[in-house]
Scaffold this motif. Structure first.
Motif, PDB file in Angstrom:
ATOM      1  N   VAL A 198       0.875  -1.178   0.000  1.00 16.07           N
ATOM      2  CA  VAL A 198       0.000   0.000   0.000  1.00 16.07           C
ATOM      3  C   VAL A 198       0.909   1.224   0.000  1.00 16.07           C
ATOM      4  O   VAL A 198       2.113   1.118   0.296  1.00 16.07           O
ATOM      5  N   PRO A 199       0.391   2.397  -0.350  1.00 18.49           N
ATOM      6  CA  PRO A 199       1.261   3.588  -0.443  1.00 18.49           C
ATOM      7  C   PRO A 199       2.056   3.872   0.829  1.00 18.49           C
ATOM      8  O   PRO A 199       3.225   4.310   0.750  1.00 18.49           O
ATOM      9  N   GLU A 200       1.452   3.656   1.984  1.00 21.77           N
ATOM     10  CA  GLU A 200       2.173   3.927   3.228  1.00 21.77           C
ATOM     11  C   GLU A 200       3.391   3.012   3.367  1.00 21.77           C
ATOM     12  O   GLU A 200       4.468   3.459   3.810  1.00 21.77           O
ATOM     13  N   LEU A 201       3.238   1.745   3.011  1.00 20.15           N
ATOM     14  CA  LEU A 201       4.376   0.824   3.074  1.00 20.15           C
ATOM     15  C   LEU A 201       5.455   1.219   2.070  1.00 20.15           C
ATOM     16  O   LEU A 201       6.650   1.189   2.388  1.00 20.15           O
ATOM     17  N   ASP A 202       5.048   1.595   0.868  1.00 20.23           N
ATOM     18  CA  ASP A 202       6.023   2.002  -0.143  1.00 20.23           C
ATOM     19  C   ASP A 202       6.801   3.227   0.307  1.00 20.23           C
ATOM     20  O   ASP A 202       8.020   3.326   0.104  1.00 20.23           O
ATOM     21  N   LEU A 203       6.109   4.175   0.927  1.00 21.17           N
ATOM     22  CA  LEU A 203       6.788   5.379   1.408  1.00 21.17           C
ATOM     23  C   LEU A 203       7.757   5.046   2.536  1.00 21.17           C
ATOM     24  O   LEU A 203       8.885   5.572   2.576  1.00 21.17           O
ATOM     25  N   ALA A 204       7.348   4.177   3.447  1.00 23.69           N
ATOM     26  CA  ALA A 204       8.239   3.773   4.537  1.00 23.69           C
ATOM     27  C   ALA A 204       9.506   3.140   3.992  1.00 23.69           C
ATOM     28  O   ALA A 204      10.619   3.456   4.442  1.00 23.69           O
ATOM     29  N   VAL A 205       9.348   2.255   3.019  1.00 28.75           N
ATOM     30  CA  VAL A 205      10.495   1.545   2.452  1.00 28.75           C
ATOM     31  C   VAL A 205      11.416   2.505   1.700  1.00 28.75           C
ATOM     32  O   VAL A 205      12.637   2.522   1.905  1.00 28.75           O
ATOM     33  N   SER A 206      10.859   3.309   0.816  1.00 29.11           N
ATOM     34  CA  SER A 206      11.705   4.199   0.008  1.00 29.11           C
ATOM     35  C   SER A 206      12.416   5.236   0.870  1.00 29.11           C
ATOM     36  O   SER A 206      13.583   5.574   0.613  1.00 29.11           O
ATOM     37  N   THR A 207      11.745   5.741   1.890  1.00 25.29           N
ATOM     38  CA  THR A 207      12.385   6.729   2.768  1.00 25.29           C
ATOM     39  C   THR A 207      13.509   6.101   3.574  1.00 25.29           C
ATOM     40  O   THR A 207      14.591   6.689   3.724  1.00 25.29           O
ATOM     41  N   ALA A 208      13.270   4.917   4.092  1.00 34.95           N
ATOM     42  CA  ALA A 208      14.335   4.227   4.831  1.00 34.95           C
ATOM     43  C   ALA A 208      15.538   3.963   3.939  1.00 34.95           C
ATOM     44  O   ALA A 208      16.693   4.171   4.347  1.00 34.95           O
TER      45      ALA A 208
END
Length: 398
Positions: A326-336
């Motif tokens: 989901v978008p929230e997971l994608d954002l967490a991964v890319s930011t990390a």
């Protein structure tokens, strides 16, 4: 099944609810799956670790055949008779407890060496069970398996069942599938039962052969961050079932018992015999199985800092081929990834839950701050971010 009401669930204890004498306490951890997502029910490979967040149960012995369960996270007391366990009548969180007792009754007759009374649970006695947990619910850290495994080791101890940890894992899976209605594999229970500090469980989900592999995170000054997005998911709902159905369809089209039997070299043929969506589902499972094998090999040959690209590739596969992010997971991964993580991926069944990021200890706070800021900028609810460490599996505390 029946329920009676009580108040102040969050602050109550065993003694507030039950009047039996405590005979012991048991605990079982949640888990983080380092890599190997949705491969378990495809007879594949997984590599989870038990974590230092656990469910604890306090237990009293009864003089009848009733199981009564209560918790800190819900008001009320649920009860069921050992003589009348029916998975069709189990619902809510208590199904994880009652389901274990029911599944034991189904599985025990196959165990050699048990007398008839034990194998049929005729010799079992009732219990009062009080549940507390530090495993976040809905975060993809298997709070359900933590309950199941704490109860399983407790019942095996108190009812004097001479059974193995892998057997108890199969009991937990049966309870999850038939009593709870979630079509999950055996990974979560295996991790919770077999885990060890600073190690992960390399599990062959076909043979159930398990090997505990040292991670070496501590020596390498690495930590595993969990980023709980608070996006709710439920394994018993349609998305998970649809993915499993696609995998079964793909295996049938390839003429094999399970996708475990399809290799990366077989993917060109797979693309010819199935529609695009089914092929992408299959491609995730096949390549994810290979990533698990590569992760174990890389840990042994190059150390934990070298597994980052495999974690990253796993997320891309789950996002694009299996379509469970989901978008929230994608954002967490890319930011990390952009702020110092060695590697990152979503973890768990998908459609919400948590991401994990393997980070150098000195970068932990910076990564956590960057992810929190990115969520705020995107207008998402604030994530909960915390480090977890590989921990020992289910056990009696006292």
């Amino acid at each position: 099944m029946s329920t009676s009401t009580s108040s102040s669930a969050g602050s109550r204890s065993f003694a507030d609810v039950f009047d039996t004498d405590v005979v012991g306490r048991w605990a079982a951890p949640g888990r983080v799956n380092l890599i190997g997502e949705h491969t378990d029910y495809n007879d594949g490979f997984v590599f989870p670790m038990a974590i230092d967040r656990a469910t604890t149960i306090t237990v009293g012995r009864r003089g009848d055949r009733l199981l009564r369960v209560a918790s800190t996270f819900e008001e009320g007391v649920h009860e069921a008779s050992l003589d009348d366990l029916d998975p069709g009548e189990m619902d809510g969180w208590s199904a994880y407890v009652f389901g274990i007792a029911w599944a034991l009754g189904r599985r025990l007759p196959s165990v050699e060496g048990l007398d008839d009374a034990t194998a049929s649970l005729d010799a079992a006695f009732g219990l009062d069970i009080f549940v507390e947990s530090t495993v976040p619910v809905g975060a993809g850290l298997s709070s359900s398996a933590a309950i199941e495994c704490a109860v399983a080791v407790c019942l095996a101890d108190l009812w004097q069942l001479d059974v193995t940890r892998p057997f108890l894992a199969s009991v937990g899976q049966l309870a999850e599938n038939d009593a709870v209605g979630a079509p999950t594999g055996i990974m979560d229970q295996s991790a919770s039962l077999l885990g060890r500090a600073d190690a992960a469980v390399f599990l062959d989900c076909r043979s159930l052969d398990a090997e505990v592999i040292d991670l070496g995170f501590d020596a390498a000054s690495l930590e595993l961050l969990v980023i709980d997005t608070h996006v709710a998911h439920a394994h018993a709902t349609g998305g998970y079932k649809a993915r499993r159905a696609s995998c079964e369809k793909g295996a049938a089209l390839m003429g094999v018992p399970a996708l475990r039997d399809v290799s990366v070299d077989d993917l060109p043929r797979a693309a010819e015999v199935m529609d695009d969506e089914t092929f992408r589902r299959v491609r995730h499972i096949v390549t994810e199985n290979q990533r698990v094998l590569d992760t174990v090999r890389t840990l042994r040959t190059s150390g934990p800092a070298a597994i980052g690209p495999l974690l990253d590739a796993s997320h891309v596969s789950m996002r694009d081929d299996f379509e469970i992010s989901v978008p929230e997971l994608d954002l967490a991964v890319s930011t990390a990834q952009a702020t110092g993580a060695v590697g990152a991926r979503m973890t768990g069944g998908g459609f919400g839950g948590s991401a994990i990021a393997l980070v150098p200890t000195e970068a932990r706070d910076a990564v956590a701050s960057a992810v929190a800021a990115a969520f705020a900028d995107a207008g998402y609810a604030a994530p909960t971010i915390f480090a977890v460490h590989a921990a020992d599996g289910a056990r009696r505390l006292d």
